[in-house]
Write an enzyme that holds these catalytic residues in place. Structure first.
Site, PDB file in Angstrom:
ATOM      1  N   CYS A 112       5.208   3.215   4.115  1.00 10.82           N
ATOM      2  CA  CYS A 112       3.908   2.676   4.524  1.00 10.82           C
ATOM      3  C   CYS A 112       3.768   1.179   4.269  1.00 10.82           C
ATOM      4  CB  CYS A 112       2.787   3.435   3.822  1.00 10.82           C
ATOM      5  SG  CYS A 112       2.770   5.198   4.213  1.00 10.82           S
ATOM      6  N   HIS A 254      -3.503  -0.634   3.910  1.00 10.19           N
ATOM      7  CA  HIS A 254      -2.834   0.506   4.530  1.00 10.19           C
ATOM      8  C   HIS A 254      -3.807   1.676   4.583  1.00 10.19           C
ATOM      9  CE1 HIS A 254      -0.402   3.939   5.244  1.00 10.19           C
ATOM     10  NE2 HIS A 254      -0.416   4.341   3.986  1.00 10.19           N
ATOM     11  N   ASN A 284      -3.531   8.614   8.945  1.00 12.65           N
ATOM     12  CA  ASN A 284      -2.579   7.721   8.285  1.00 12.65           C
ATOM     13  C   ASN A 284      -1.335   7.621   9.158  1.00 12.65           C
ATOM     14  OD1 ASN A 284      -0.544   6.597   6.686  1.00 12.65           O
ATOM     15  ND2 ASN A 284      -1.143   7.694   4.836  1.00 12.65           N
TER      16      ASN A 284
END
Length: 350
Positions: A112, A254, A284
């Site tokens: 990520c 993020h 996500n």
């Protein structure tokens, strides 16, 4: 340093199939209310069968190049956790499909945090005089590594891609990426992982278990570490840039979890209305989450010229990273971030 990497183009792509919480809840012991309250996710997008990470990356990259007004770049970087194949890298294929065959291209693997690592790598190429323009893409098909029976992960993640074009410019101009802070902690590698498929498992002499090919995450530990590492990293780059937290107009973290974003903003003292969040709409999307959030916010007017923007991420590795920029004037041709999957146009459904 009299040379900087300057943001000059942006674009994104999502698969056409939206997957609601209710659809997932039908096969899991959960509900829309449970998913929303714990993650902030309302829906996510899944790629159709036959679609790969490179397909989404090409779509986002093409839009970013069009936004920049120039299809030529000197390097292509693809940040991804879900490459088309273990070997070769996905970036050369993406470059070729964008008409950039012969251009150096390689993948960045930091889960990520991959997009922020990609930005730092591209800035290094530009500041060293190796490249004048770099295309950086974050692209994922996380649905390909999720265990559909695991509600702790399968309800959070989605597929998508976002991309930016960076050019050489002046450190004082709008769009110039500011200082970077990057870090890693390999001792925590098992907290966010896919156990099977690599040399460690293949050479162990032990057959993988039924769930070892799926993504796993130790949610509670990751939650705490994500807030700690991102807040420390963010403060580090703000100090290096000479900014205070009150100077930040937009925090783009993020998109891991709505509660993580909320706790991060509280830890930094940044009002919630200054946080850019799209996790409710797309989930996500790992390495794609920051550029996808930036593109959608830019299109909706949530980020505008002159806004001081803080980017920060945390991911597997463990890895983390942050940077800052003042938002420039950027063209955004086209009609939106969605892409109709060619397999879905043919009538195939996931």
């Amino acid at each position: 340093m009299n040379r900087a990497a300057v943001l000059t183009g942006i674009g994104s792509r999502l698969p056409s199939r939206a997957v609601s919480n209710d659809e997932l809840a039908a096969s899991l012991d959960t509900s829309d209310e449970w998913i929303r309250s714990r993650t902030g996710v309302g829906r996510r997008y899944f790629a159709a069968p036959g679609t790969a990470t490179s397909d989404l990356a090409v779509g986002a990259g093409a839009r970013a190049l069009a936004s920049a007004g120039d299809p030529a770049v000197d390097a292509v970087l693809v940040a991804t956790t879900t490459p088309d194949r273990p070997c070769p890298a996905t970036a050369p294929l993406v470059a070729a499909r964008l008409g950039l065959s012969g251009t150096p291209a390689y993948d960045v693997s930091a889960v990520c945090t991959g997009f922020v690592y990609g930005l730092a790598t591209a800035a290094g190429l530009i500041c060293a005089g190796i490249a004048g323009r770099v295309l950086v893409i974050g692209a994922e098909t996380f649905s390909s590594i999720l265990d559909p029976r695991d509600r702790t992960t399968s309800v959070i993640f989605g597929d998508g891609a976002g991309a930016v074009v960076l050019r050489a410019g002046d450190p004082a101009e709008p769009g110039a990426l500011g200082p970077f802070d990057l870090g890693s902690e390999g001792e925590g590698g098992d907290l966010i992982t896919v156990l099977a498929g690599g040399s460690r498992q293949r050479l162990s002499g032990v057959e993988p278990g039924p769930g070892d090919h799926y993504f796993t995450m130790a949610g509670k530990k990751v939650f705490r570490l994500a807030v700690e590492r991102m807040s420390h990293s963010a403060r580090t780059v703000l100090d290096r840039a000479g900014w205070k937290t009150g100077d930040v107009d937009r925090l783009v973290g993020h998109q891991a979890n709505a509660r993580i974003t909320r706790h991060l903003a509280e830890e930094l003292g940044i009002p919630p209305e200054r946080c850019v969040s799209n996790i409710a709409e797309v989930g996500n999307t790992a390495a794609a989450s920051i550029p996808l959030a930036l593109d959608q916010a830019h299109a909706a007017g949530g980020i505008g010229p002159g806004d001081r923007v803080l980017l920060t991420a945390f991911g597997g590795g463990l890895t983390w990273g942050s940077t800052v920029l003042t938002w420039p004037v950027i063209a955004r041709p086209g009609d939106g971030p969605h892409e109709t999957d060619p397999h879905e146009r043919a009538g195939v459904r996931r």
